[in-house]
Design a protein around this motif. Structure first.
Motif: not given
Length: 304
Positions: A116, A119, A121, A123-125, A127-128, A147-148
């Motif tokens: 976690a 990855i 943070q 860009p992941l948010l 995308v989701i 995710t955090s």
């Protein structure tokens, strides 16, 4: 308890930060009574400047900016505190479990924590949120909260491992205390500063991240929050046509709540860290001594 409150109220950062945050909470709770309009109600002409009738002007759709700001406070604080609570609960639970139990439990939790952490943070948010579509404030809070948690888990684990080797923990284990009581009674009280720091930091991060996602158009346009206000101002080219109030109002509210929460964060760090309190006392004493030395020099200087 009274001693702890006295320490808090003697810290200027804590007092100012708490005053700011409590003022925002009061605005959020009293939103239906502060303004008489609905946030989506048209109350005037498009892009009216601030006046006595519309304190912060109107939007392109003729909606009252002041009303949207007040209701947006409720939404943004709800998202911030909900995501902060989720992040803190997950991080503290995993961190204490890994740090106290150790062994293969620690290795498994540490493995997923490392994944976690590496990855990216934001860009992941993005995308989701893009995959979900027009995410509601509740969905954004859940996405950020789930995710955090890794940073909080890592810090809590490190502190738990440090406490795990203390004499009072070993004495309680030798006395046959059950695991749940060891965690709830012996460990948690000594982790309150870390938990508070993690929670406040998560709230700040969530409020800014929510505004960012909604500003990029990944939020629900029908929801009223500071982020959607900025998004609507951007799509209507508010700055280019001179409607600065549409951007200034939510941006100022985001900045001030960030300052308030940051002050509380700094205060928690100072209260929990005796070295920082000592440095502050030494600095004040040095300043007072310099003033005394200057007064002595002035008193002994020969008159012209």
């Amino acid at each position: 308890m009274s001693g702890s409150l006295e320490v808090i109220f003697r810290n200027k950062k804590a007092v100012v930060g708490l005053a700011i945050v409590l003022a925002y909470v009061a605005i959020a709770v009293a939103a239906p009574w502060i303004t008489e309009h609905a946030p989506m109600q048209r109350v005037g002409r498009p892009h009216e400047p601030p006046s006595m009738d519309q304190l912060l002007g109107t939007t392109r759709m003729g909606r009252d900016v002041f009303t949207q700001l007040i209701w947006g406070t409720r939404t943004s604080l709800f998202v911030g505190f909900l995501a902060g609570l989720i992040v803190t609960v997950i991080g503290v639970t995993l961190g204490i479990t890994a740090g106290y139990l150790g062994g293969w439990v620690d290795e498994v939790i540490n493995f997923f924590t490392n994944i976690a952490l590496v990855i990216p943070q934001l860009p992941l948010l993005l995308v989701i949120a893009a995959f979900v579509g027009q995410a509601s404030p509740m969905v954004i809070a859940l996405i950020i909260g789930l995710t955090s948690w890794a940073w909080g888990a890592r810090v809590t684990r490190a502190q738990t491992m440090s406490l795990r080797r203390r004499e009072f923990i070993e004495a309680s284990e030798l006395a046959g205390e059950p695991t749940w009581r060891m965690i709830a009674v012996e460990l948690l009280p000594n982790l309150l500063s870390i938990i508070g720091f993690n929670f406040i930091g998560s709230v700040i991060y969530t409020i800014i991240t929510e505004a960012t996602l909604e500003f990029l158009g990944l939020g629900d346009p029908n929801a009223v929050s500071w982020g959607t206000m900025l998004y609507n101002a951007q799509t209507s080219s508010a700055i280019m046509i001179g409607a600065w109030w549409e951007v200034a109002a939510p941006a100022s509210f985001i900045a001030v709540i960030g300052i308030g929460l940051s002050l509380i964060n700094f205060a928690i760090d100072e209260i929990s860290n005796p070295r920082l309190r000592t440095l502050g006392t030494v600095a004040k004493a040095a300043k007072a001594q310099r003033a005394i030395d200057r007064a002595r020099v002035d008193a002994t200087a020969p008159e012209a």
